[in-house]
Scaffold this motif. Structure first.
Motif, PDB file in Angstrom:
ATOM      1  N   UNK A 113      39.196  40.400  14.973  1.00  0.00           N
ATOM      2  CA  UNK A 113      39.903  40.223  13.704  1.00  0.00           C
ATOM      3  C   UNK A 113      39.450  41.272  12.699  1.00  0.00           C
ATOM      4  N   UNK A 114      40.405  41.774  11.934  1.00  0.00           N
ATOM      5  CA  UNK A 114      40.139  42.754  10.883  1.00  0.00           C
ATOM      6  C   UNK A 114      40.945  42.379   9.644  1.00  0.00           C
ATOM      7  N   UNK A 115      40.407  42.741   8.486  1.00  0.00           N
ATOM      8  CA  UNK A 115      41.066  42.432   7.219  1.00  0.00           C
ATOM      9  C   UNK A 115      41.656  43.703   6.624  1.00  0.00           C
ATOM     10  N   UNK A 116      42.869  43.589   6.076  1.00  0.00           N
ATOM     11  CA  UNK A 116      43.527  44.713   5.422  1.00  0.00           C
ATOM     12  C   UNK A 116      42.931  44.871   4.026  1.00  0.00           C
ATOM     13  N   UNK A 117      42.316  45.998   3.772  1.00  0.00           N
ATOM     14  CA  UNK A 117      41.659  46.254   2.494  1.00  0.00           C
ATOM     15  C   UNK A 117      42.603  46.917   1.501  1.00  0.00           C
ATOM     16  N   UNK A 129      49.975  54.062   5.206  1.00  0.00           N
ATOM     17  CA  UNK A 129      48.801  53.759   6.011  1.00  0.00           C
ATOM     18  C   UNK A 129      48.053  52.602   5.372  1.00  0.00           C
ATOM     19  N   UNK A 130      47.226  51.945   6.181  1.00  0.00           N
ATOM     20  CA  UNK A 130      46.455  50.790   5.717  1.00  0.00           C
ATOM     21  C   UNK A 130      44.997  50.994   6.105  1.00  0.00           C
ATOM     22  N   UNK A 149      47.644  43.503   1.224  1.00  0.00           N
ATOM     23  CA  UNK A 149      46.189  43.402   1.126  1.00  0.00           C
ATOM     24  C   UNK A 149      45.760  41.958   1.356  1.00  0.00           C
ATOM     25  N   UNK A 150      44.722  41.774   2.152  1.00  0.00           N
ATOM     26  CA  UNK A 150      44.190  40.451   2.453  1.00  0.00           C
ATOM     27  C   UNK A 150      44.650  39.875   3.775  1.00  0.00           C
ATOM     28  N   UNK A 151      45.603  40.503   4.448  1.00  0.00           N
ATOM     29  CA  UNK A 151      46.066  39.991   5.742  1.00  0.00           C
ATOM     30  C   UNK A 151      44.982  40.149   6.800  1.00  0.00           C
TER      31      UNK A 151
END
Length: 314
Positions: A113-117, A129-130, A149-151
């Motif tokens: 799991x990774x969080x979109x910053x 880009x994210x 952001x936050x996904x």
């Protein structure tokens, strides 16, 4: 004028010139420019080589999220300096963000799991880009249509018995996704960093599966067969309205790094008509390139033993 002539006579060079029979005035001295030939080869466009920019990657080749410096080539070959593409030049300078296309995850157990910053604009590509991260690991990826952001996005290389219910931005093998799923950034060969369907607003649809392959219908309505172990990101690429943007002025086109073409305006008459061709058949994409055939060397050395001749003898 006489004083200048006397000063010129006193010089050693002036005495030699004035002592000759054909005296030349001072104003008639010519400059000779010697042409220096060079052996620089003519650049050949194509073959995966681009002449728009040169990115300065770190010397240790270690991945970093730090924006990298860029040198504009203006259509010239970086080795010879000769012009290779005349339609490139100028443009707004942007820092280069190193996008990591390969989504590598665990082959067993729960997905990573990774969080979109952050989701940002990038001047070197059509899609947004994210910036995503997991603990101390940060990287840039291609943003999807509805990513914010936050996904939380997941990545896994496992292929379960039943298809997974993936959300937008998740990365799974093609064999783990159900039929009808929209995907992008598809691995061309498992384990190699060559991906397809990355432009803004593009996506592919999973049509069917057969014998360890998954057929993808791309935006050109072409059918491509990938290996079921190839990784793909779920969803559509961001910046959907990229193709509908109107430049509005020639200055905007110059800001994008494109030089002006011929100023002659010609109306499209349609004299040659529109050529409607059938779609090509399904093409297999995955797989390593075939090995080169072995070369046979033919010699004129005589055979060690005489070869018998059958039939009537002369």
């Amino acid at each position: 004028m006489n004083s200048l002539r006397e000063l010129f006579v006193n010089l050693s060079l002036g005495k030699q010139l004035l002592s000759t029979k054909n005296q030349l005035p001072i104003t008639s001295l010519e400059r000779f420019y010697k042409y220096k030939p060079h052996d620089k080869p003519t650049p050949k466009p194509g073959g995966g080589k681009q002449f728009r920019r040169l990115v300065h990657y770190p010397e240790n080749k270690k991945y970093t999220v730090k924006p990298l410096d860029v040198t504009h080539l203006a259509g010239r070959d970086p080795e010879t300096g000769r012009v290779a593409a005349k339609g490139i030049g100028g443009g707004v300078k942007h820092k280069f963000h190193w996008v990591k296309y390969d989504r590598d995850g665990p082959e067993e157990g729960p997905a990573q799991e990774e969080r979109v910053i952050d989701v940002m604009f990038d001047g070197h590509r059509s899609a947004n880009i994210a910036l995503v991260g997991n603990k101390d690991n940060l990287r840039y990826i291609i943003a999807t249509e509805n990513m914010k952001v936050g996904d939380i996005i997941k990545t896994s290389r496992a292929i379960p018995r039943n298809p997974v219910r993936a959300n937008e931005g998740d990365a799974y093998p093609l064999g783990a996704l159900p039929i009808g799923t929209k995907v992008h950034c598809i691995e061309q060969t498992p384990g190699f960093p060559y991906h397809k369907i990355r432009a803004a607003g593009t996506y592919g649809t999973i049509l069917r599966k057969f014998e360890g392959h998954v057929v993808i219908l791309d935006t050109r309505k072409h059918e491509l067969a990938f290996s079921e172990t190839c990784m793909a990101t779920v969803g559509r690429v961001s910046n959907i309205g990229h193709q509908d943007v109107k430049l509005g002025s020639h200055q905007k086109n110059r800001e994008l790094g494109n030089r002006p073409r011929s100023g002659l305006w010609q109306r499209k008459t349609g004299r040659f008509g529109r050529k409607i061709r059938p779609l090509p058949p399904m093409r297999f994409v995955s797989g390593l390139p075939a090995a080169a055939p072995e070369k046979l060397v033919l010699t004129m050395t005589p055979h060690p033993e005489p070869v018998p001749i059958y039939g009537n003898s002369f």
